[in-house]
Design an enzyme around this catalytic site. Structure first.
Site, PDB file in Angstrom:
ATOM      1  N   THR A 201       0.945  -1.151  -0.048  1.00  0.00           N
ATOM      2  CA  THR A 201      -0.257   0.067  -0.098  1.00  0.00           C
ATOM      3  C   THR A 201       0.709   1.147  -0.026  1.00  0.00           C
ATOM      4  OG1 THR A 201      -0.215  -0.758   2.187  1.00  0.00           O
ATOM      5  CG2 THR A 201      -2.368  -1.027   0.717  1.00  0.00           C
TER       6      THR A 201
ATOM      7  N   CYS B 129     -36.801   6.696 -16.322  1.00  0.00           N
ATOM      8  CA  CYS B 129     -37.680   7.953 -15.767  1.00  0.00           C
ATOM      9  C   CYS B 129     -38.165   7.514 -16.479  1.00  0.00           C
ATOM     10  CB  CYS B 129     -37.824   9.677 -15.744  1.00  0.00           C
ATOM     11  SG  CYS B 129     -35.489   9.919 -14.655  1.00  0.00           S
TER      12      CYS B 129
ATOM     13  N   HIS C 173     -29.323   6.434 -13.503  1.00  0.00           N
ATOM     14  CA  HIS C 173     -31.370   5.931 -12.775  1.00  0.00           C
ATOM     15  C   HIS C 173     -30.852   4.976 -11.983  1.00  0.00           C
ATOM     16  CE1 HIS C 173     -35.124   6.945 -12.641  1.00  0.00           C
ATOM     17  NE2 HIS C 173     -35.362   5.390 -11.924  1.00  0.00           N
TER      18      HIS C 173
ATOM     19  N   ASN D  93     -24.943  -2.768 -11.291  1.00  0.00           N
ATOM     20  CA  ASN D  93     -23.963  -2.136 -12.041  1.00  0.00           C
ATOM     21  C   ASN D  93     -23.672  -0.823 -11.755  1.00  0.00           C
ATOM     22  OD1 ASN D  93     -22.523  -4.447 -13.434  1.00  0.00           O
ATOM     23  ND2 ASN D  93     -23.078  -3.896 -15.103  1.00  0.00           N
TER      24      ASN D  93
ATOM     25  N   GLN E 171     -30.380  -5.020 -12.510  1.00  0.00           N
ATOM     26  CA  GLN E 171     -30.361  -6.060 -13.797  1.00  0.00           C
ATOM     27  C   GLN E 171     -30.492  -6.975 -13.736  1.00  0.00           C
ATOM     28  OE1 GLN E 171     -28.969  -5.573 -17.614  1.00  0.00           O
ATOM     29  NE2 GLN E 171     -27.349  -4.110 -16.866  1.00  0.00           N
TER      30      GLN E 171
ATOM     31  N   GLY F 235     -19.171   0.533 -15.827  1.00  0.00           N
ATOM     32  CA  GLY F 235     -19.940   0.001 -17.215  1.00  0.00           C
ATOM     33  C   GLY F 235     -21.536   0.572 -16.532  1.00  0.00           C
TER      34      GLY F 235
ATOM     35  N   HIS G 154     -31.108   1.337 -10.557  1.00  0.00           N
ATOM     36  CA  HIS G 154     -31.371   0.535 -11.129  1.00  0.00           C
ATOM     37  C   HIS G 154     -30.106  -0.701 -11.226  1.00  0.00           C
ATOM     38  CE1 HIS G 154     -28.914   1.400 -14.813  1.00  0.00           C
ATOM     39  NE2 HIS G 154     -29.044   0.822 -15.280  1.00  0.00           N
TER      40      HIS G 154
ATOM     41  N   CYS H  17     -33.740  10.732 -19.509  1.00  0.00           N
ATOM     42  CA  CYS H  17     -33.414   9.200 -18.941  1.00  0.00           C
ATOM     43  C   CYS H  17     -34.451   8.765 -19.263  1.00  0.00           C
ATOM     44  CB  CYS H  17     -33.458   9.567 -17.506  1.00  0.00           C
ATOM     45  SG  CYS H  17     -33.006   8.196 -16.512  1.00  0.00           S
TER      46      CYS H  17
ATOM     47  N   SER I  54     -24.484   2.964 -17.837  1.00  0.00           N
ATOM     48  CA  SER I  54     -24.154   3.915 -18.791  1.00  0.00           C
ATOM     49  C   SER I  54     -26.058   4.697 -18.630  1.00  0.00           C
ATOM     50  CB  SER I  54     -24.895   3.487 -20.036  1.00  0.00           C
ATOM     51  OG  SER I  54     -25.917   2.148 -19.857  1.00  0.00           O
TER      52      SER I  54
ATOM     53  N   HIS J 147     -34.786   9.535  -9.794  1.00  0.00           N
ATOM     54  CA  HIS J 147     -33.321   9.791 -10.934  1.00  0.00           C
ATOM     55  C   HIS J 147     -32.745   9.584  -9.795  1.00  0.00           C
ATOM     56  CE1 HIS J 147     -31.743   9.781 -14.387  1.00  0.00           C
ATOM     57  NE2 HIS J 147     -31.070  11.013 -13.928  1.00  0.00           N
TER      58      HIS J 147
HETATM   59  O1  LIG Z   1     -26.684  -3.764 -19.931  1.00  0.00           O
HETATM   60  P1  LIG Z   1     -25.544  -2.803 -19.734  1.00  0.00           P
HETATM   61  O2  LIG Z   1     -25.666  -1.549 -18.200  1.00  0.00           O
HETATM   62  O3  LIG Z   1     -25.722  -1.641 -21.199  1.00  0.00           O
HETATM   63  O4  LIG Z   1     -23.963  -2.721 -19.835  1.00  0.00           O
HETATM   64  C1  LIG Z   1     -23.314  -3.610 -18.721  1.00  0.00           C
HETATM   65  O5  LIG Z   1     -23.583  -4.991 -17.720  1.00  0.00           O
HETATM   66  C2  LIG Z   1     -23.321  -5.277 -18.155  1.00  0.00           C
HETATM   67  C3  LIG Z   1     -23.281  -6.988 -18.061  1.00  0.00           C
HETATM   68  O6  LIG Z   1     -22.984  -7.315 -16.485  1.00  0.00           O
HETATM   69  C4  LIG Z   1     -21.755  -5.681 -19.545  1.00  0.00           C
HETATM   70  O7  LIG Z   1     -21.568  -6.847 -20.583  1.00  0.00           O
HETATM   71  C5  LIG Z   1     -21.772  -4.393 -19.743  1.00  0.00           C
HETATM   72  O8  LIG Z   1     -20.170  -5.177 -20.683  1.00  0.00           O
HETATM   73  C6  LIG Z   1     -22.450  -3.185 -18.695  1.00  0.00           C
HETATM   74  O9  LIG Z   1     -22.021  -1.803 -19.793  1.00  0.00           O
END
Ligand SMILES: O=P(O)(O)O[C@H]1O[C@H](CO)[C@@H](O)[C@H](O)[C@H]1O
Ligand SMILES: O=P(O)(O)O[C@H]1O[C@H](CO)[C@@H](O)[C@H](O)[C@H]1O
Lengths: 347, 347
Positions: free
Chosen positions: B28, B54, B164, B153, B168, B159, B166, B51, B161, B113
């Site tokens: 470190t 939204c 907002h 994410n 997946q 990554g 959210h 967005c 994008s 948002h």
């Molecule tokens: O689906 P998104 O948010 O556009 O994409 C993001 O999450 C996905 C799932 O982890 C990845 O494969 C993408 O590389 C990342 O940019």
């Protein structure tokens, strides 16, 4: 042959690790509103007085670099591994740790601060191959060193903190996970077929042709069928060598040549100094017999769509497994369409 | 107990994957001259007309979001997996591919948002837990869906994008690599001890104390002994549940509470909206019996030293195996020293 796979989500099997990769070729159509990287293309000077890797300069440790003219290696001033860690074996219920010994080195590829592998002369890249070979053999024969990982992180986006052309070597007493995985697969195939799985794979790829990038007398470069990173590539020696210490003079040169040609294509793809991590996978230096192994070098470049948009290996990829958008065949076709001359010579 | 490990390079064993992690706590001290990230802390509006997540807005696909007031899920407009991919089983020599079917969804955590999980009200996070539960059960019972990966994410650096709030869900027919690895380890332990390895691990961690972050009636959060990311954390239910569909009402709320408290600590660490990928690992939905499994949620945050310097998992990590600089105990101590109230409420 694999054209039906070019439009449908599918997964491909990595014969070297036994793991699968999810491929979603239809997904390249999605718009990108996310993070973009800076594209620094300003010209670098041959010598930078503030660079701790340039010849004659003083490093963070206080050591002074010699006025080197050829590839130069030294012990990493901030080594992750140390040769003299005390021996610890800790096991208490479900907690398990053990000390790890090792030696970390930095390899300056050239005294010229402004260069990168694709811009170097073939004979100077051959000298890099030779220093890798020397380090592999020397570190590998040191006490407690059972594996030698040679790698390069190129570009700030790949965690490289200094643009001077250089790579690293981390050598250590235990055998890392990725090598264990591959050893298992090499061994399984060897026991069944008495041949290197990579030799047989290479033969099949040369016949198929669609993922081949380049070939010379001793080496082939290709996009592996199971590539994870968008433009991931692999360099495989035609002769089944277990490690780079076995390269003869002609092979050293051929290795340098195929590295140069691959990295020029990479730079030409988005007309930028193409970032990647590269590394050589070869046999452990624990003195055991690994007739099944076949050394190879891989390149894992993150850029996907342009010099500023990379592939993120996040959420799904971290929790489930790797995912890519373009197929290996599409990546090979993109690279094969590019000129062989470095873009900077053309402008 | 593990204090002797605080200064020497060592490796630790991950009981859930069977893989080792290299820890270099002495490292470190190295200076950082590499890439730094932007620290965007400008305040977001509650509603952003541009967005696509939204309420009431039109998405890239042309669909219009309802005027939702509670967590809202919909099919991903750019799904990586499709439910109706044609069946393909390709095997030719060493090349192997097969089509993969699946359903991808987006889960908006809140209509607002400007929010993130740590800034949301407890009852609203509980609704997120409930929608995850509903989706897990519904997707899991769909034809051809044998595994459901819930993840988030957070932050552009991960990554993501769209800011907002959210997450997946990618659900699919095959069982991903990371789940196969963990299933094997859960099974091995179960066969030997007739108990969940995570139950026994939890007991040991509660006794040791030094890696515990938080505990309520039904859940514990901690830095796992084998953490890879600098401030990686894990949330484990005290009752051995195989999947979130089994959560009762009190547990839903306790789960939401421990998520809120952990993510507040994260934001407080560098006084920034702390990026991470999080995900829930639970049993496949293939109808098989998995008495050995114990669901858990993990957070993989990349920041290391500040809001702008992250840990790069590159060269050595890609080719050999994961490496970290601070120990799990140091990370836990850093987080435990922080206030429980979100920094934005204090200024
Ligand atoms: O689906 P998104 O948010 O556009 O994409 C993001 O999450 C996905 C799932 O982890 C990845 O494969 C993408 O590389 C990342 O940019
Ligand atoms: O040693 P460097 O170049 O400072 O550090 C770089 O490479 C190392 C080895 O891949 C990584 O552990 C670091 O995260 C990365 O920033």
């Amino acid at each position: 042959m694999n054209s039906e796979l070019n439009n449908i989500p599918h997964r491909r099997y990595n014969i070297l690790t036994g793991e699968w990769i999810l491929v979603s070729p239809h997904r390249t159509k999605r718009p990108w509103q996310g993070k973009t990287e800076e594209n620094k293309s300003h010209k670098k000077e041959n010598y930078d007085p503030s660079c701790y890797l340039c010849p004659g300069n003083t490093r963070a440790s206080g050591d002074t670099n010699p006025d080197y003219k050829e590839p130069f290696s030294f012990k990493n001033d901030f080594s992750s591994l140390l040769p003299d860690s005390p021996e610890i074996n800790f096991k208490e219920g479900l907690l398990q740790a053990e000390s790890e010994r090792g030696i970390c080195k930095v390899v300056c590829f050239s005294p010229d601060h402004s260069l990168t592998l694709p811009l170097m002369q073939l004979e100077d890249i051959t000298k890099v191959v030779q220093i890798w070979k020397k380090e592999y053999l020397e570190l590998g024969s040191a006490e407690d060193i059972n594996y030698v990982q040679i790698f390069e992180n190129k570009g700030a986006i790949m965690g490289c903190s200094n643009p001077h052309p250089h790579g690293q070597i981390w050598s250590q007493s235990s055998i890392p996970t990725e090598i264990l995985k591959k050893s298992l697969k090499f061994r399984e195939y060897w026991e069944q077929h008495k041949n290197s799985i990579l030799s047989d794979y290479l033969e099949q790829e040369l016949e198929a042709g669609e993922r081949i990038l380049d070939e010379n007398e001793h080496f082939v470069s290709l996009i592996p069928y199971w590539a994870v990173w968008p433009f991931e590539a692999m360099i495989i020696p035609k002769r089944q060598l277990q490690h780079i210490g076995q390269l003869n003079e002609a092979e050293e040169k051929a290795f340098a040549e195929i590295i140069k040609k691959l990295t020029i294509k990479y730079d030409n793809l988005f007309e930028t100094s193409f970032p990647y991590s590269s590394g050589i996978h070869q046999i452990p230096t624990d003195g055991k017999y690994y007739p099944e192994w076949h050394f190879h070098m891989s390149f894992y470049p993150p850029l996907l769509r342009s010099a500023t948009v990379k592939k993120f290996m996040v959420g799904y990829e971290m929790f489930a497994g790797p995912q890519r958008d373009i197929t290996a065949e599409q990546a090979a076709a993109r690279l094969n369409d590019l000129p062989e001359e470095h873009y900077s010579n053309r402008i």
